[in-house]
Write a protein that holds these residues in place. Structure first.
Motif, PDB file in Angstrom:
ATOM      1  N   ARG A  81      -4.049 -10.825  -9.185  1.00  0.00           N
ATOM      2  CA  ARG A  81      -4.873 -11.688 -10.028  1.00  0.00           C
ATOM      3  C   ARG A  81      -5.338 -10.874 -11.228  1.00  0.00           C
ATOM      4  O   ARG A  81      -5.750  -9.726 -11.078  1.00  0.00           O
ATOM      5  N   SER A  90      -2.316 -15.583 -11.352  1.00  0.00           N
ATOM      6  CA  SER A  90      -2.020 -15.017 -10.045  1.00  0.00           C
ATOM      7  C   SER A  90      -0.549 -15.232  -9.728  1.00  0.00           C
ATOM      8  O   SER A  90       0.100 -16.127 -10.282  1.00  0.00           O
ATOM      9  N   ASN A 197       1.525 -15.847   2.669  1.00  0.00           N
ATOM     10  CA  ASN A 197       0.341 -16.714   2.682  1.00  0.00           C
ATOM     11  C   ASN A 197      -0.055 -17.078   4.108  1.00  0.00           C
ATOM     12  O   ASN A 197      -1.247 -17.115   4.445  1.00  0.00           O
ATOM     13  N   LEU A 233     -15.845 -20.796  -3.771  1.00  0.00           N
ATOM     14  CA  LEU A 233     -14.956 -21.620  -2.961  1.00  0.00           C
ATOM     15  C   LEU A 233     -15.322 -23.097  -3.010  1.00  0.00           C
ATOM     16  O   LEU A 233     -14.527 -23.944  -2.609  1.00  0.00           O
ATOM     17  N   HIS A 243      -7.562 -20.311   4.904  1.00  0.00           N
ATOM     18  CA  HIS A 243      -7.022 -20.194   3.540  1.00  0.00           C
ATOM     19  C   HIS A 243      -8.121 -19.785   2.558  1.00  0.00           C
ATOM     20  O   HIS A 243      -7.858 -19.030   1.613  1.00  0.00           O
ATOM     21  N   ASP A 244      -9.336 -20.252   2.757  1.00  0.00           N
ATOM     22  CA  ASP A 244     -10.438 -19.844   1.881  1.00  0.00           C
ATOM     23  C   ASP A 244     -10.691 -18.336   1.994  1.00  0.00           C
ATOM     24  O   ASP A 244     -10.870 -17.649   0.981  1.00  0.00           O
ATOM     25  N   GLN A 247      -8.064 -16.337   0.279  1.00  0.00           N
ATOM     26  CA  GLN A 247      -8.289 -16.280  -1.161  1.00  0.00           C
ATOM     27  C   GLN A 247      -9.328 -15.206  -1.502  1.00  0.00           C
ATOM     28  O   GLN A 247      -9.170 -14.467  -2.470  1.00  0.00           O
TER      29      GLN A 247
END
Length: 296
Positions: A81, A90, A197, A233, A243-244, A247
């Motif tokens: 990023r 990103s 991911n 978020l 997933h949060d 990140q």
């Protein structure tokens, strides 16, 4: 005037052909240089022969890619990023590109500094990637100024040798990433990104509550509060998902590398005109003995 048939020559227009200028060569080539030149030629020839005799096994390459992308150590470094034009860019990092090149096989790549001009303050560099088996090659030659952009003072010249080296290495890594990705199959790269991911989202089998507590603790050491994370978020802590947290882990890694700054990811809250016009709360009046003590 008639000419004898044996003396007739076909008419050919005169062409002015410029003789090729010889390539300037050094007056003296040392033994080490001559050996290195011969070694480089032999290495290229050997790579082509080996690639033709031992072609890649696509099933094995996919299996190796799956195994690598399931490792959290790679997944943590698989994405980057950085800010650009008031936005955050990103994508997949050069670390993932190098690993995918290793898994795909028969791929060579590198970054070279062709020329450095300290008087002008720039370096001419080249990043390249070569699929030896299919003879697919991607290269990019570019100029890297010996400068670093700063928000306060604009471009800042670099004079320290270490700063120049790191600046060249960072710019070279970006071009190398694109060169490698350009010769790899698109489906191969996309599958790898999806697996990374998933690895980040899995978190090594830990629960969301455990990962949330660890993430909050990491950011609080850097002076970033829970409220700032929730604002980032867009939801409260008890509503976070894997997933949060993934990140947040990417953001934390980018902060450590210096790709983004704290103010860019977590800007301070702006005081608007509505905040200034909002009525302030009056302190509650205290009765009894406490009011008498407060008045003294």
């Amino acid at each position: 005037m008639n000419q004898h048939p044996n003396q007739v020559q076909a008419y050919q227009p005169r062409q002015q052909v410029q003789s090729a200028q010889p390539i300037p060569m050094p007056n003296r080539v040392g033994q080490a240089t001559a050996v290195e030149q011969s070694r480089a030629v032999a290495e290229v020839q050997a790579a082509i022969v080996v690639a033709q005799q031992c072609p890649r096994n696509i099933s094995l390459a996919v299996s190796q890619m799956n195994e690598s992308c399931r490792q959290k150590g790679l997944a943590d470094r698989a994405f980057f990023r950085f800010p650009r034009a008031r936005q955050t860019v990103s994508g997949a990092s050069v670390h993932l590109a190098r690993e995918l090149a290793r898994c795909w096989g028969n791929v060579q790549y590198g970054v070279s500094e062709l020329r450095r001009d300290d008087e002008v303050g720039q370096s001419e560099m080249q990043a390249w990637a070569w699929d030896v088996q299919t003879n697919t090659r991607s290269s990019s030659t570019f100029i890297v100024p010996h400068k670093r952009d700063t928000k306060e003072d604009g471009p800042k010249p670099l004079t320290d040798m270490r700063d120049v080296y790191e600046n060249n290495a960072n710019n070279g890594a970006r071009r190398l990433r694109e060169a490698i990705f350009s010769i790899l199959p698109q489906w191969f790269v996309e599958d790898a990104k999806e697996l990374c991911n998933q690895t980040l989202a899995d978190g090594g089998g830990r629960t969301v509550a455990q990962r949330s507590a660890e993430a909050i603790g990491m950011f609080e050491k850097g002076g970033i509060t829970r409220d700032q994370l929730e604002t980032k978020l867009g939801r409260k802590t008890d509503q976070w998902t894997h997933h949060d947290i993934a990140q947040l882990e990417v953001i934390f890694t980018s902060l450590q590398r210096g790709e983004v700054t704290r103010d860019e990811e977590f800007p301070a809250e702006r005081i608007t005109e509505e905040h200034l016009k909002a009525p302030t709360k009056q302190p509650a009046q205290v009765t009894g003995d406490k009011s008498e003590e407060a008045g003294r």
